[in-house]
Design a protein around this motif. Structure first.
Motif, short mmCIF file in Angstrom:
data_model
loop_
_atom_site.label_atom_id
_atom_site.label_comp_id
_atom_site.label_asym_id
_atom_site.label_seq_id
_atom_site.Cartn_x
_atom_site.Cartn_y
_atom_site.Cartn_z
N ARG A 65 0.84 -1.20 0.00
CA ARG A 65 0.00 0.00 0.00
C ARG A 65 0.87 1.25 0.00
O ARG A 65 1.78 1.38 0.84
N ASP B 189 0.55 -6.01 -7.69
CA ASP B 189 -0.69 -5.98 -6.91
C ASP B 189 -0.57 -4.92 -5.83
O ASP B 189 -0.81 -5.18 -4.65
N THR C 37 -1.62 -1.10 -4.12
CA THR C 37 -2.74 -0.18 -4.01
C THR C 37 -2.21 1.20 -3.64
O THR C 37 -1.18 1.31 -2.96
N ARG D 276 -8.44 3.00 -11.27
CA ARG D 276 -8.78 1.77 -10.55
C ARG D 276 -8.01 0.58 -11.07
O ARG D 276 -7.53 -0.27 -10.29
N GLY E 284 -4.68 0.24 -9.56
CA GLY E 284 -4.57 -0.04 -8.14
C GLY E 284 -4.85 1.14 -7.24
O GLY E 284 -4.64 1.05 -6.02
N THR F 145 -7.00 2.92 -4.99
CA THR F 145 -8.21 2.53 -4.25
C THR F 145 -8.74 3.64 -3.37
O THR F 145 -9.86 3.55 -2.87
N HIS F 146 -7.93 4.69 -3.14
CA HIS F 146 -8.36 5.80 -2.29
C HIS F 146 -8.00 7.11 -3.00
O HIS F 146 -6.88 7.25 -3.52
N TYR G 216 -16.50 2.20 -9.73
CA TYR G 216 -15.25 1.44 -9.81
C TYR G 216 -14.66 1.10 -8.45
O TYR G 216 -13.54 0.61 -8.36
N GLY G 217 -15.40 1.37 -7.39
CA GLY G 217 -14.98 0.91 -6.07
C GLY G 217 -13.81 1.67 -5.48
O GLY G 217 -13.02 1.10 -4.72
N ILE G 218 -13.70 2.96 -5.79
CA ILE G 218 -12.63 3.79 -5.23
C ILE G 218 -13.20 4.57 -4.06
O ILE G 218 -14.24 5.24 -4.18
N GLU G 219 -12.53 4.49 -2.90
CA GLU G 219 -12.98 5.23 -1.72
C GLU G 219 -12.61 6.70 -1.87
O GLU G 219 -11.46 7.03 -2.18
N TYR H 248 -19.97 -3.69 -11.78
CA TYR H 248 -18.66 -3.09 -12.07
C TYR H 248 -18.01 -3.82 -13.24
O TYR H 248 -17.81 -5.03 -13.19
#
Length: 611
Positions: A308, A334, A336, A354, A357, A359-360, A395-398, A609
């Motif tokens: 991360r 892999d 983020t 996204r 990687g 994610t935020h 797309y699931g991004i916070e 998605y």
């Protein structure tokens, strides 16, 4: 020093350590914050490190730094409510915080100075940002009292602009300070001191015999290629994590490794956002090549086995949106990432983020009112901010964002319209809150206060209860308060704050968050509206070609003319401009679309998605 956030290492220390080592100078990064956190409890420490506003963290070190400062004793009475709230959030009491200030912090500074003096350090440097200042001043003072030959060196955001000269004039135990970026100045200072030579008279370097004004001294900048900077060295952070038994689960926050892929702000170079406290002299945008960023990430991931990363960039480079993200998305890694961005991204840009990687995101949304956004010089419209939130959700991004209040020139109508939008977008991630703007040094609101209607600009009141009167507070403070006649009252903001609270409640207290999505059928689309009741949604079916109108407005805002043009390319479609306009108005009336300045945006998202 405290109150650096213990959940990640300091890129300031890490980068300067790596630069010094490249210059052949032996350095050690001391995460004293981890020591102090272990003494007062990691949860309480994290709460204090995240706190902004009244200077609680700075006050906790006032007895160690300024034992004769009488106003510091009145702090718990003057700011009773703020102190109590912070204490309760951290799982303790205001009385416990007073004991930490009177006993724990004093003992910590004494123990820390013993530890340093047992070593062979000739120079002790302090990186000071936000509420790291008083703890740093306390340790520097103790070290100089006990070993006058030690050289103390200060830098960081708290020493930028006129703040650095102000602190040096008030506190004689600061030997040297760097105003600005220390990448070049730091090794030059270390080498001169270690060799017994005069400190070079470079821009931004302050010494006891060179206490000039910020204008005269200039600002230290790094003018070399960004690609020449080494990856930061975080070894000492992980040593401290192991030594003090810190587990990130204790504060409910995972570990992110800081990286720097660019410096400055390409938008701010052209249009400094009115509330932004970045020093305009440090706004010049510079970016690393994508291959250099990959080098840094690979090095840090392999060395620390962490996947991360948190980019400290003020804004992502437009070049990185294409080249860097494509490389990260090619399937080899892999990792983020967290990034700050400008919110005018397309669906394709967000999908690219996204896939790479990311994610935020902190997108700088700030408002759904285009008038308020224009007042802040954000260079974006409210409808674009809504669209960015839509595709971040898909797309699931916070998304980390706030709605800002108290913008000079705002009107009640701005907030009334914004409340209408809020009620329509409960299926999108809510802000962390609706909060008043801060008046920060270097922001246009501060530097050109009279033009924006701010009067009686003065340092945030708690400064006087933290620092002694020797310090020129107008020059040293970073946070200010003021009166502004052309803003609204607290009562005017209450409906917006209530609307945001209701929005957050739906997300925080429901097993299933609100939603608004559509499914495509051969003959049209079906929309499922679970914004009010996710377990019992309303449904609407729209046949072709009306469904084509809705789908065309889904990717981004569209004008009526562009919709008619799109439909005209399909010969079998029979919708004239009047029919299109009628369909758009019905979508808006039903709350399935929003409109602004002749553009229309569908609010529902595709059902699932798609990468």
């Amino acid at each position: 020093m405290p109150f650096w956030g213990i959940r990640f290492p300091s890129i300031q220390l890490g980068l300067l350590q790596a630069i010094a080592k490249e210059a052949g100078i032996r350095v050690h990064g001391l995460y004293a914050c981890m020591d102090f956190a272990s003494r007062i409890g990691f949860r309480l420490y994290d709460v204090l490190a995240q706190h902004r506003g009244v200077l609680i963290g700075e006050w906790l070190f006032t007895r160690a730094a300024f034992p004769q400062h009488p106003l510091a004793e009145e702090f718990p009475h003057r700011f009773r409510e703020v102190l109590r709230n912070a204490a309760e959030t951290g799982g303790t009491s205001a009385e416990a915080l007073i004991a930490i200030r009177n006993e724990t912090a004093v003992r910590f500074i004494s123990d820390l100075s013993d530890q340093i003096l047992r070593g062979d350090a000739r120079i002790v440097g302090f990186s000071s940002t936000f509420e790291q200042n008083v703890s740093s001043l306390a340790l520097a003072r103790t070290l100089k009292q006990r070993e006058p030959d030690i050289v103390t060196l200060f830098g960081g955001a708290n020493f930028d602009g006129p703040m650095g000269p102000a602190y040096m004039r008030a506190f004689p135990w600061i030997d040297i300070a760097v105003v600005g970026e220390a990448d070049t100045a730091f090794p030059a200072i270390l080498r001169a001191v270690l060799d017994g030579k005069p400190v070079p008279k470079l821009p931004g370097i302050l010494t006891r015999d060179r206490l000039e004004s910020a204008e005269a001294i200039g600002r230290a900048t790094y003018d070399g290629p960004m690609d020449a900077l080494p990856p930061p060295d975080y070894d000492n952070y992980f040593d401290a994590v192991r030594r003090y038994g810190f587990r990130h689960e204790e504060i409910g926050r995972p570990l992110y490794i800081p990286i720097e892929s660019s410096r400055g702000c390409w938008w701010g170079e052209k249009h400094h956002c009115a509330f932004c406290g970045l020093n305009p002299h440090g706004m010049r945008f510079r970016a690393k090549k994508p291959e250099t960023v990959i080098r840094d990430i690979s090095h840090l991931a392999d060395r620390y086995r962490i996947h991360r990363f948190s980019a400290v960039d003020n804004i992502i480079s437009p070049d990185h949106l294409d080249n860097l993200l494509s490389h990260l998305a090619d399937g080899q890694y892999d990792y983020t990432f967290f990034y700050e961005i400008k919110a005018n991204l397309t669906r394709e840009d967000i999908q690219r983020l996204r896939n790479a990687g990311v994610t935020h995101i902190q997108p700088g949304i700030e408002s759904f009112s285009s008038h308020i956004l224009a007042l802040m010089k954000k260079g974006i419209k409210g409808i674009q901010n809504i669209n960015t939130l839509r595709w971040m959700r898909y797309y699931g991004i916070e998304v980390l964002w706030n709605i800002l209040l108290g913008i000079p020139g705002e009107t009640p109508e701005d907030y009334r319209r914004q409340e209408e939008v809020i009620r329509l977008v409960h299926h999108l991630p809510p802000p962390q809150g609706a909060v008043p703007i801060w008046l920060e040094r270097f922001s246009p609101y501060f530097s050109d206060a009279e033009r924006y209607g701010f009067e009686d600009v003065r340092p945030e009141p708690s400064y006087a209860y933290v620092y002694p009167s020797d310090l020129h507070m107008d020059h040293a403070a970073y946070f200010f308060v003021a009166e502004a006649e052309n803003t609204l009252s607290d009562a005017d903001y209450k409906p917006t704050m209530q609307a945001v609270a209701a929005w957050k409640h739906k997300w925080d207290n429901s097993q299933r968050p609100p939603y608004l999505h559509f499914r495509r059928f051969h003959s049209g689309i079906q929309i499922y509206d679970g914004r009010d009741n996710p377990h019992h949604p309303s449904t609407y079916f729209y046949p072709k070609p009306v469904s084509d109108v809705y789908l065309f407005c889904s990717d981004r805002p569209r004008t009526t003319a562009s919709i008619v043009n799109m439909l005209g390319k399909t010969p079998e479609v029979s919708l004239d401009e009047r029919s299109v306009q009628g369909a758009l108005e019905r979508f808006v009336e039903r709350g399935l679309m929003v409109t602004e300045d002749g553009s229309f945006l569908s609010l529902a998202l595709p059902h699932y998605y798609r990468l």
